[in-house]
Design an enzyme around this catalytic site. Structure first.
Site, short mmCIF file in Angstrom:
data_model
loop_
_atom_site.label_atom_id
_atom_site.label_comp_id
_atom_site.label_asym_id
_atom_site.label_seq_id
_atom_site.Cartn_x
_atom_site.Cartn_y
_atom_site.Cartn_z
N HIS A 212 0.69 -1.22 0.24
CA HIS A 212 0.05 -0.06 -0.03
C HIS A 212 0.87 1.24 0.04
CE1 HIS A 212 -3.29 -2.71 0.89
NE2 HIS A 212 -4.15 -1.58 0.70
N LYS B 85 -9.65 -7.58 8.99
CA LYS B 85 -10.08 -7.78 10.56
C LYS B 85 -9.76 -6.51 11.06
CE LYS B 85 -6.21 -10.06 12.43
NZ LYS B 85 -5.96 -11.27 13.12
#
Length: 184
Positions: free
Chosen positions: A38, A103
């Protein structure tokens, strides 16, 4: 709470019908990426350079999969904690990313980007990596191979079981789920 079968790429209409707490069985192509990937992607965006993937309508799974055993598409493939991608996710959402899988709850900047650009955050069950891997039918590294488990992979999934954790309307299963138990 509703149950949805979705196939990527996702449209605004696909995302708008999802509500926090809904069940999704995801099919089609998804991509993997964690914080190191990212960071590189956002650096490219800041430089105005092309990305290795066109993220319009796509979904990223925050996972660092284990190596595949012979005859399998992938090893265990459980979700990683999503907040590590929070500094980068809004830029990718602005580029057309429609879904993220991981999560743990997301930060306010990510939630605002999801509302503004119609994106959804889906939760995969932590501790169920072997079960989740069964929904992956194909997997290949397509960018940043030097990052090892954090490389960007293209995966084909069939009925990947997910929960809508945070929707594009501001719904948040992490908050709403706690409230349900406070009332009883």
């Amino acid at each position: 709470m509703a149950e949805h079968k979705l196939t990527t790429p996702l449209s605004d209409e696909d995302v708008k019908k999802l509500k926090a707490g809904d069940t999704v069985f995801l099919n089609g192509t998804i991509y993997t990426g964690r914080d190191a990937a990212h960071k590189r992607l956002v650096e490219l965006i800041k430089k105005g350079e092309p990305l290795p993937v066109d993220f319009k309508g796509q979904v990223i799974y925050y996972v660092g999969p284990a190596p595949a055993k012979p005859g399998q598409a992938i090893g265990s493939a459980g979700p990683t904690t999503s907040y590590r991608m929070d500094p980068y996710a809004p830029a990718l959402i602005e580029k057309g990313l429609k879904g993220m899988i991981g999560k743990g709850p997301r930060g306010e900047d990510v939630v605002e980007a999801m509302k503004k650009h119609c994106a959804v955050y889906l939760a995969a069950t932590g501790g169920a990596a072997a079960l989740i891997a069964k929904s992956v039918t194909k997997c290949e590294v397509i960018a940043y191979e030097d990052l090892g488990a954090e490389a960007i992979r293209k995966m084909e999934v069939k009925d990947m079981p997910l929960i809508v954790a945070q929707d594009c309307h501001g719904g948040n299963q992490f908050a709403e789920g706690v409230k349900q138990y406070e009332k009883t």
